[in-house]
Write a protein that holds these residues in place. Structure first.
Motif, mmCIF file in Angstrom:
data_model
loop_
_atom_site.group_PDB
_atom_site.id
_atom_site.type_symbol
_atom_site.label_atom_id
_atom_site.label_comp_id
_atom_site.label_asym_id
_atom_site.label_seq_id
_atom_site.Cartn_x
_atom_site.Cartn_y
_atom_site.Cartn_z
ATOM 1 N N VAL A 141 0.822 -1.207 0.000
ATOM 2 C CA VAL A 141 0.000 0.000 0.000
ATOM 3 C C VAL A 141 0.854 1.255 0.000
ATOM 4 O O VAL A 141 0.556 2.232 -0.694
ATOM 5 C CB VAL A 141 -0.943 0.009 1.218
ATOM 6 C CG1 VAL A 141 -1.783 1.279 1.230
ATOM 7 C CG2 VAL A 141 -1.825 -1.212 1.201
ATOM 8 N N GLY A 142 1.929 1.253 0.766
ATOM 9 C CA GLY A 142 2.808 2.414 0.817
ATOM 10 C C GLY A 142 3.358 2.768 -0.552
ATOM 11 O O GLY A 142 3.395 3.940 -0.941
ATOM 12 N N ALA A 143 3.764 1.752 -1.299
ATOM 13 C CA ALA A 143 4.304 1.994 -2.638
ATOM 14 C C ALA A 143 3.219 2.496 -3.587
ATOM 15 O O ALA A 143 3.461 3.360 -4.429
ATOM 16 C CB ALA A 143 4.934 0.720 -3.191
ATOM 17 N N MET A 144 2.000 1.954 -3.444
ATOM 18 C CA MET A 144 0.887 2.402 -4.296
ATOM 19 C C MET A 144 0.633 3.890 -4.090
ATOM 20 O O MET A 144 0.453 4.657 -5.043
ATOM 21 C CB MET A 144 -0.389 1.622 -3.962
ATOM 22 C CG MET A 144 -0.356 0.152 -4.307
ATOM 23 S SD MET A 144 -1.950 -0.604 -3.890
ATOM 24 C CE MET A 144 -1.415 -2.229 -3.346
ATOM 25 N N ILE A 145 0.602 4.312 -2.825
ATOM 26 C CA ILE A 145 0.347 5.710 -2.509
ATOM 27 C C ILE A 145 1.492 6.588 -2.995
ATOM 28 O O ILE A 145 1.282 7.661 -3.565
ATOM 29 C CB ILE A 145 0.131 5.891 -0.996
ATOM 30 C CG1 ILE A 145 -1.158 5.183 -0.570
ATOM 31 C CG2 ILE A 145 0.083 7.370 -0.614
ATOM 32 C CD1 ILE A 145 -1.402 5.164 0.912
ATOM 33 N N ALA A 146 2.720 6.126 -2.788
ATOM 34 C CA ALA A 146 3.891 6.910 -3.183
ATOM 35 C C ALA A 146 3.947 7.147 -4.684
ATOM 36 O O ALA A 146 4.503 8.149 -5.142
ATOM 37 C CB ALA A 146 5.169 6.202 -2.723
ATOM 38 N N LEU A 147 3.357 6.259 -5.479
ATOM 39 C CA LEU A 147 3.399 6.370 -6.936
ATOM 40 C C LEU A 147 2.322 7.282 -7.510
ATOM 41 O O LEU A 147 2.377 7.637 -8.695
ATOM 42 C CB LEU A 147 3.262 4.984 -7.568
ATOM 43 C CG LEU A 147 4.491 4.077 -7.479
ATOM 44 C CD1 LEU A 147 4.112 2.638 -7.793
ATOM 45 C CD2 LEU A 147 5.568 4.571 -8.441
ATOM 46 N N GLN A 148 1.329 7.672 -6.703
ATOM 47 C CA GLN A 148 0.207 8.439 -7.228
ATOM 48 C C GLN A 148 0.645 9.770 -7.844
ATOM 49 O O GLN A 148 0.123 10.195 -8.871
ATOM 50 C CB GLN A 148 -0.829 8.678 -6.125
ATOM 51 C CG GLN A 148 -1.479 7.411 -5.581
ATOM 52 C CD GLN A 148 -2.196 6.607 -6.641
ATOM 53 O OE1 GLN A 148 -3.110 7.122 -7.292
ATOM 54 N NE2 GLN A 148 -1.805 5.356 -6.815
ATOM 55 N N GLY A 149 1.603 10.445 -7.218
ATOM 56 C CA GLY A 149 2.066 11.729 -7.741
ATOM 57 C C GLY A 149 2.710 11.603 -9.110
ATOM 58 O O GLY A 149 2.419 12.378 -10.028
ATOM 59 N N ALA A 150 3.593 10.606 -9.262
ATOM 60 C CA ALA A 150 4.270 10.400 -10.544
ATOM 61 C C ALA A 150 3.284 9.978 -11.626
ATOM 62 O O ALA A 150 3.400 10.397 -12.788
ATOM 63 C CB ALA A 150 5.362 9.341 -10.389
ATOM 64 N N LEU A 151 2.302 9.178 -11.256
ATOM 65 C CA LEU A 151 1.306 8.729 -12.228
ATOM 66 C C LEU A 151 0.443 9.893 -12.692
ATOM 67 O O LEU A 151 0.162 10.037 -13.890
ATOM 68 C CB LEU A 151 0.435 7.639 -11.601
ATOM 69 C CG LEU A 151 1.128 6.294 -11.394
ATOM 70 C CD1 LEU A 151 0.322 5.424 -10.427
ATOM 71 C CD2 LEU A 151 1.315 5.568 -12.722
#
Length: 286
Positions: A141-151
């Motif tokens: 989940v942490g990685a999913m959230i961290a990727l939202q900005g780049a996506l």
């Protein structure tokens, strides 16, 4: 009087309302029992496919804690499903040569903008999607959230630029219509073409830093509106307006030709707008 509010450690010590240092660990609970308790609870969460997310993490994404899992899942699914059948987004071909928009936009600017800047958004989007796929598979989940900005940034960059290239056409090949749905919509909202151009230009020139100026359709009212978005934020996801016309005012879109004189660039862009495409989008959106 002793407070009845549970302390943060009450999830491990369900009957405790005071600090665990006040208890005799040797006689009441051992470190081994704590470890076993944590392990069992962790396994129980994993077995039931529940996500263990701290309140701080929930607050960081500004959503209600009860809705985090659903919203995050929808976001991840939307990004992953956006990939084309081949699995990777690719740089779209332009329907005209790099020099076709001169003198409004030079061939040098077009080549750099299309082959370098737009292509970089696509490259980074594909990398982010690969990382998201791995994070979803791992339940991270942490990685999913961290990727939202780049996506959002790179996905928006790809979407916005794809619309932008379609917005443009060689000078004289597409004039603003003298009748039809686009003229009627512009007249109803702005009064006439020149008033629309003046309002949209002022808003676009006024974007602080980098961003976009837009004409978009409000599907609820059926009216077109002028709007701006910062950075690469997509118009529809940000405002709800369906994009009809976008003007890129990142410096890479005009600095070679106009240096820092953004108003001259915005004025020149109106000479190479593909109004047929704008009207086509309007008709499709209604």
């Amino acid at each position: 009087p002793r407070s009845t509010r549970c302390a943060p450690w009450a999830s491990i010590f369900p009957n405790s309302h005071s600090h665990p240092s006040q208890h005799n660990f040797n006689s009441k609970i051992s470190l081994q029992r704590i470890a076993i308790t944590i392990k069992k609870r962790t396994q129980r969460h994993i077995m039931s496919a529940k996500l263990i997310i701290s309140p701080a993490l929930r607050a960081a994404v500004h959503v209600r804690s009860s809705k985090l899992t659903t919203q995050l899942s929808k976001s991840c699914a939307a990004y992953l499903s956006s990939a084309p059948s081949g699995g990777k987004h690719a740089l779209p071909d332009l329907p005209y040569d790099y020099a076709a928009l001169e003198p409004s936009i030079s061939a040098e600017t077009m080549e750099i903008h299309h082959s370098k800047h737009h292509n970089t958004y696509i490259t980074n989007l594909n990398v982010s999607l690969e990382k998201l796929d791995d994070a979803v598979s791992a339940g991270d989940v942490g990685a999913m959230i961290a990727l939202q900005g780049a996506l959002k940034f790179n996905g928006g960059g790809h979407l916005n630029h794809t619309l932008f290239w379609e917005n443009l056409a060689p000078k004289g090949s597409s004039e603003f219509p003298t009748s039809g749905p686009l003229k009627e919509a512009v007249d109803a909202r702005f009064g006439d073409f020149e008033s629309m151009k003046k309002e949209l230009s002022a808003m676009t020139v006024g974007v602080q830093g980098s961003g976009w100026g837009w004409l978009g359709l409000d599907a609820k009212t059926g009216r077109i509106e002028a709007a701006t978005c910062p950075n690469q934020d997509p118009l529809q996801a940000t405002t709800g307006l369906v994009p009809l016309l976008g003007i890129d005012v990142w410096e890479h879109a005009y600095y070679v030709d106009y240096r820092n004189v953004r108003p001259n660039y915005v004025n020149a862009v109106f000479d190479v707008i593909n109004w047929s495409k704008v009207e086509e989008r309007l008709t499709a959106a209604k």
